[in-house]
Enzyme design. Structure first.
Site, PDB file in Angstrom:
ATOM      1  N   HIS A  27     -10.633   1.940  34.077  1.00  0.00           N
ATOM      2  CA  HIS A  27     -10.206   2.607  32.836  1.00  0.00           C
ATOM      3  C   HIS A  27      -8.681   2.600  32.726  1.00  0.00           C
ATOM      4  O   HIS A  27      -8.122   2.199  31.699  1.00  0.00           O
ATOM      5  CB  HIS A  27     -10.734   4.048  32.830  1.00  0.00           C
ATOM      6  CG  HIS A  27     -10.347   4.853  31.635  1.00  0.00           C
ATOM      7  ND1 HIS A  27     -11.233   5.179  30.629  1.00  0.00           N
ATOM      8  CD2 HIS A  27      -9.166   5.408  31.259  1.00  0.00           C
ATOM      9  CE1 HIS A  27     -10.626   5.887  29.712  1.00  0.00           C
ATOM     10  NE2 HIS A  27      -9.357   6.039  30.075  1.00  0.00           N
ATOM     11  N   GLU A  28      -8.010   3.038  33.781  1.00  0.00           N
ATOM     12  CA  GLU A  28      -6.549   3.122  33.741  1.00  0.00           C
ATOM     13  C   GLU A  28      -5.910   1.735  33.746  1.00  0.00           C
ATOM     14  O   GLU A  28      -4.919   1.494  33.052  1.00  0.00           O
ATOM     15  CB  GLU A  28      -6.032   3.950  34.927  1.00  0.00           C
ATOM     16  CG  GLU A  28      -6.468   5.408  34.909  1.00  0.00           C
ATOM     17  CD  GLU A  28      -6.032   6.143  33.657  1.00  0.00           C
ATOM     18  OE1 GLU A  28      -4.983   5.791  33.080  1.00  0.00           O
ATOM     19  OE2 GLU A  28      -6.743   7.089  33.258  1.00  0.00           O
ATOM     20  N   HIS A  31      -5.897   0.334  30.272  1.00  0.00           N
ATOM     21  CA  HIS A  31      -4.786   0.853  29.463  1.00  0.00           C
ATOM     22  C   HIS A  31      -3.504   0.080  29.766  1.00  0.00           C
ATOM     23  O   HIS A  31      -2.754  -0.312  28.858  1.00  0.00           O
ATOM     24  CB  HIS A  31      -4.550   2.339  29.764  1.00  0.00           C
ATOM     25  CG  HIS A  31      -5.528   3.266  29.129  1.00  0.00           C
ATOM     26  ND1 HIS A  31      -5.907   3.187  27.806  1.00  0.00           N
ATOM     27  CD2 HIS A  31      -6.201   4.340  29.644  1.00  0.00           C
ATOM     28  CE1 HIS A  31      -6.762   4.157  27.525  1.00  0.00           C
ATOM     29  NE2 HIS A  31      -6.967   4.858  28.623  1.00  0.00           N
TER      30      HIS A  31
END
Length: 222
Positions: A27-28, A31
């Site tokens: 997820h990170e 980003h």
């Protein structure tokens, strides 16, 4: 009245640990990748464009709090270290913000499909010692990724859904909505605390129908 079952707790940790670590790490990293793609190298320069979990794990939000919630049987909630993004560095800050924000939840949705494949693989392994552990881990992977996706898409700042909403609103409304960010954590905490306080989780009331909806494609592939 049942007491704390240490063996059950350790078993749950073993089943959930890998799906949770993968879910927050990818997820990170998503980003960070999206930010660099659209022109901001802040996360890349900070070493956050990586699949190394140690770069993204927050000791309290990723480890301590989820373990405590698992121990007491509460709603599994946590966070990773947020990826630093300077939206002013993006080529088109207001437009590109939505794609940087959406990259994380979309990565969780993709991971849910990956865990679905492992779930189907486990079903095809009758008699194997790995069948039940893999099946339970795949279930956990689907659950945590759908939860993270839906939670992060809620239109509350500083969640990803709040960033997406800011990018879609006209400038005046976007600026006004941005001022609510200082209250976002408390709003989320109130939604979580509503369970033990009111006897019904307002966060669950909001998220459960949305999770059922986003799970439809996965159910069709079962």
């Amino acid at each position: 009245m049942g007491g704390f079952d240490l063996n059950s707790f350790i078993s749950s940790v073993c089943i959930w640990a890998i799906p949770v670590i993968f879910a927050i790490t990818i997820h990170e990293a998503a980003h960070a990748y999206a930010a660099r793609y659209f022109g901001d190298n802040t996360a890349y320069a900070a070493g956050r464009l990586t699949l190394n979990p140690l770069k993204h794990i927050d000791p309290v939000g990723t480890i301590l709090l989820p373990l405590l919630l698992m121990a007491v049987g509460g709603f599994l909630f946590g966070w990773a270290k947020p990826v630093p993004v300077r939206f002013g560095n993006l080529r088109n800050p207001k437009r590109d913000m939505r794609w940087v924000a959406a990259a994380g939840p979309l990565s969780n949705y993709a991971q849910a499909f990956f865990w679905l494949l492992l779930l189907k693989l486990s079903v095809s392994m009758p008699g194997s010692d790995f069948q039940i552990p893999l099946y339970k881990m795949a279930q956990a992977g689907i659950s945590i990724n759908l939860s993270l996706m839906v939670l992060n898409l809620l239109p509350i700042l500083p969640l990803d859904g709040g960033r997406i909403l800011v990018s879609l609103l006209p400038w005046k409304q976007a600026e006004a909505f941005s001022r609510t960010e200082q209250y976002g954590f408390w709003i989320l905490l109130g939604l979580i605390a509503s369970g033990p306080l009111l006897g019904v989780s307002l966060l669950g009331v909001i998220m459960n129908p949305l999770m059922d909806w986003v799970a439809i494609p996965l159910k069709l592939l079962l």
